[in-house]
Design a protein around this motif. Structure first.
Motif, PDB file in Angstrom:
ATOM      1  N   LEU A  31       0.812  -1.221   0.000  1.00  0.00           N
ATOM      2  CA  LEU A  31       0.000   0.000   0.000  1.00  0.00           C
ATOM      3  C   LEU A  31       0.845   1.270   0.000  1.00  0.00           C
ATOM      4  CD1 LEU A  31      -2.850  -1.088   2.428  1.00  0.00           C
ATOM      5  CD2 LEU A  31      -2.993  -0.766  -0.053  1.00  0.00           C
ATOM      6  N   LEU A  32       2.152   1.140   0.260  1.00  0.00           N
ATOM      7  CA  LEU A  32       3.035   2.302   0.208  1.00  0.00           C
ATOM      8  C   LEU A  32       3.726   2.425  -1.140  1.00  0.00           C
ATOM      9  CD1 LEU A  32       4.604   1.989   3.754  1.00  0.00           C
ATOM     10  CD2 LEU A  32       2.586   3.289   3.029  1.00  0.00           C
ATOM     11  N   ASN A  33       3.612   1.402  -1.946  1.00  0.00           N
ATOM     12  CA  ASN A  33       4.148   1.399  -3.310  1.00  0.00           C
ATOM     13  C   ASN A  33       3.125   0.668  -4.173  1.00  0.00           C
ATOM     14  OD1 ASN A  33       5.671   1.457  -5.603  1.00  0.00           O
ATOM     15  ND2 ASN A  33       7.249   0.055  -4.866  1.00  0.00           N
ATOM     16  N   PRO A  34       2.032   1.338  -4.545  1.00  0.00           N
ATOM     17  CA  PRO A  34       0.903   0.676  -5.202  1.00  0.00           C
ATOM     18  C   PRO A  34       1.228   0.000  -6.535  1.00  0.00           C
ATOM     19  CG  PRO A  34       0.315   2.905  -4.541  1.00  0.00           C
ATOM     20  CD  PRO A  34       1.778   2.746  -4.303  1.00  0.00           C
ATOM     21  N   THR A  35       2.385   0.276  -7.111  1.00  0.00           N
ATOM     22  CA  THR A  35       2.745  -0.411  -8.352  1.00  0.00           C
ATOM     23  C   THR A  35       3.111  -1.867  -8.090  1.00  0.00           C
ATOM     24  OG1 THR A  35       5.048   0.309  -8.184  1.00  0.00           O
ATOM     25  CG2 THR A  35       3.547   1.715  -9.454  1.00  0.00           C
ATOM     26  N   GLU A  36       3.433  -2.199  -6.828  1.00  0.00           N
ATOM     27  CA  GLU A  36       3.763  -3.580  -6.451  1.00  0.00           C
ATOM     28  C   GLU A  36       2.475  -4.299  -6.096  1.00  0.00           C
ATOM     29  OE1 GLU A  36       6.718  -5.069  -6.678  1.00  0.00           O
ATOM     30  OE2 GLU A  36       7.607  -3.214  -7.418  1.00  0.00           O
ATOM     31  N   LYS A  37       1.933  -5.065  -7.041  1.00  0.00           N
ATOM     32  CA  LYS A  37       0.599  -5.664  -6.884  1.00  0.00           C
ATOM     33  C   LYS A  37       0.597  -7.119  -6.427  1.00  0.00           C
ATOM     34  CE  LYS A  37      -1.936  -2.230  -8.583  1.00  0.00           C
ATOM     35  NZ  LYS A  37      -2.622  -1.379  -7.684  1.00  0.00           N
ATOM     36  N   ASP A  38       1.692  -7.839  -6.576  1.00  0.00           N
ATOM     37  CA  ASP A  38       1.680  -9.258  -6.228  1.00  0.00           C
ATOM     38  C   ASP A  38       3.022  -9.650  -5.614  1.00  0.00           C
ATOM     39  OD1 ASP A  38       0.710 -11.793  -5.926  1.00  0.00           O
ATOM     40  OD2 ASP A  38       0.757 -12.314  -8.044  1.00  0.00           O
ATOM     41  N   LEU A  39       3.235  -9.222  -4.392  1.00  0.00           N
ATOM     42  CA  LEU A  39       4.506  -9.486  -3.714  1.00  0.00           C
ATOM     43  C   LEU A  39       4.577 -10.933  -3.239  1.00  0.00           C
ATOM     44  CD1 LEU A  39       4.762  -6.254  -1.554  1.00  0.00           C
ATOM     45  CD2 LEU A  39       5.945  -6.751  -3.680  1.00  0.00           C
ATOM     46  N   PRO A  40       5.758 -11.545  -3.316  1.00  0.00           N
ATOM     47  CA  PRO A  40       5.888 -12.951  -2.888  1.00  0.00           C
ATOM     48  C   PRO A  40       6.051 -13.087  -1.372  1.00  0.00           C
ATOM     49  CG  PRO A  40       7.959 -12.171  -3.819  1.00  0.00           C
ATOM     50  CD  PRO A  40       6.963 -11.046  -3.968  1.00  0.00           C
ATOM     51  N   LEU A  41       5.427 -14.113  -0.829  1.00  0.00           N
ATOM     52  CA  LEU A  41       5.594 -14.488   0.566  1.00  0.00           C
ATOM     53  C   LEU A  41       6.721 -15.512   0.610  1.00  0.00           C
ATOM     54  CD1 LEU A  41       4.416 -14.177   3.443  1.00  0.00           C
ATOM     55  CD2 LEU A  41       2.939 -16.123   2.908  1.00  0.00           C
ATOM     56  N   ARG A  42       7.736 -15.262   1.449  1.00  0.00           N
ATOM     57  CA  ARG A  42       8.909 -16.134   1.499  1.00  0.00           C
ATOM     58  C   ARG A  42       9.177 -16.588   2.929  1.00  0.00           C
ATOM     59  NH1 ARG A  42      11.859 -13.525  -2.957  1.00  0.00           N
ATOM     60  NH2 ARG A  42      10.756 -14.336  -4.759  1.00  0.00           N
ATOM     61  N   TRP A  43       9.948 -17.673   3.043  1.00  0.00           N
ATOM     62  CA  TRP A  43      10.355 -18.210   4.337  1.00  0.00           C
ATOM     63  C   TRP A  43      11.798 -17.809   4.599  1.00  0.00           C
ATOM     64  CZ3 TRP A  43       8.505 -19.951   8.665  1.00  0.00           C
ATOM     65  CH2 TRP A  43       9.319 -20.677   9.534  1.00  0.00           C
ATOM     66  N   HIS A  44      12.078 -17.315   5.811  1.00  0.00           N
ATOM     67  CA  HIS A  44      13.433 -16.930   6.219  1.00  0.00           C
ATOM     68  C   HIS A  44      13.950 -18.012   7.156  1.00  0.00           C
ATOM     69  CE1 HIS A  44      16.775 -14.671   7.841  1.00  0.00           C
ATOM     70  NE2 HIS A  44      16.520 -13.682   6.991  1.00  0.00           N
ATOM     71  N   ASN A  45      14.834 -18.866   6.651  1.00  0.00           N
ATOM     72  CA  ASN A  45      15.331 -20.008   7.444  1.00  0.00           C
ATOM     73  C   ASN A  45      16.010 -19.572   8.738  1.00  0.00           C
ATOM     74  OD1 ASN A  45      14.515 -22.256   5.945  1.00  0.00           O
ATOM     75  ND2 ASN A  45      16.214 -22.001   4.515  1.00  0.00           N
ATOM     76  N   GLU A  46      16.862 -18.558   8.661  1.00  0.00           N
ATOM     77  CA  GLU A  46      17.631 -18.134   9.821  1.00  0.00           C
ATOM     78  C   GLU A  46      16.730 -17.613  10.949  1.00  0.00           C
ATOM     79  OE1 GLU A  46      20.852 -14.737  10.231  1.00  0.00           O
ATOM     80  OE2 GLU A  46      21.420 -16.230   8.722  1.00  0.00           O
TER      81      GLU A  46
END
Length: 127
Positions: free
Chosen positions: A47-62
């Motif tokens: 919502l702070l950068n509306p051009t980014e419409k489909d951001l990926p959800l990722r896992w952070h192992n560390e």
């Protein structure tokens, strides 16, 4: 801007910055940053950068946690900065009318406040 009519997010921000201004013993440094995401039709939008419409959800192992890649995180030096981030995100939310509400958001939003403090020479993080 009547504080008694403010929603939960503005009240939390006001309290947070009040607490940070009145530093506790041992706290030498604090930073606050905010991000604002929306889940709409199973897509994560920044919502702070509306051009980014489909951001990926990722896992952070560390860190053993999920995170949203490529989201904009804004450093907030004051209550006014944080309120401006909140307002910008609210203005960018998706909305559509339905029978019960002519301005329904039809989505879920996540306003995230990240706090980093240095106390007794140790960094602490919280969201």
């Amino acid at each position: 801007d009547n504080p008694t009519n403010a929603g939960i997010c503005p009240r939390v921000l006001r309290l947070l910055f009040h607490l940070l201004e009145n530093k506790h013993e041992g706290v030498t440094f604090s930073t606050v940053s905010c991000s604002f995401l929306e889940i709409h039709n199973e897509h994560i939008c920044d919502l702070l950068n509306p051009t980014e419409k489909d951001l990926p959800l990722r896992w952070h192992n560390e860190q053993q946690r999920y995170f949203v890649a490529d989201q904009l995180v804004v450093s907030c030096d004051s209550l006014d900065d944080a309120n401006a981030v909140l307002s910008e995100g609210v203005n960018n939310r998706a909305s559509a009318a339905h029978k019960l509400n002519s301005d329904s958001s039809r989505s879920h939003s996540l306003f995230v406040i990240q706090i980093m403090t240095v106390a007794n020479n140790k960094k602490r993080y919280g969201s």
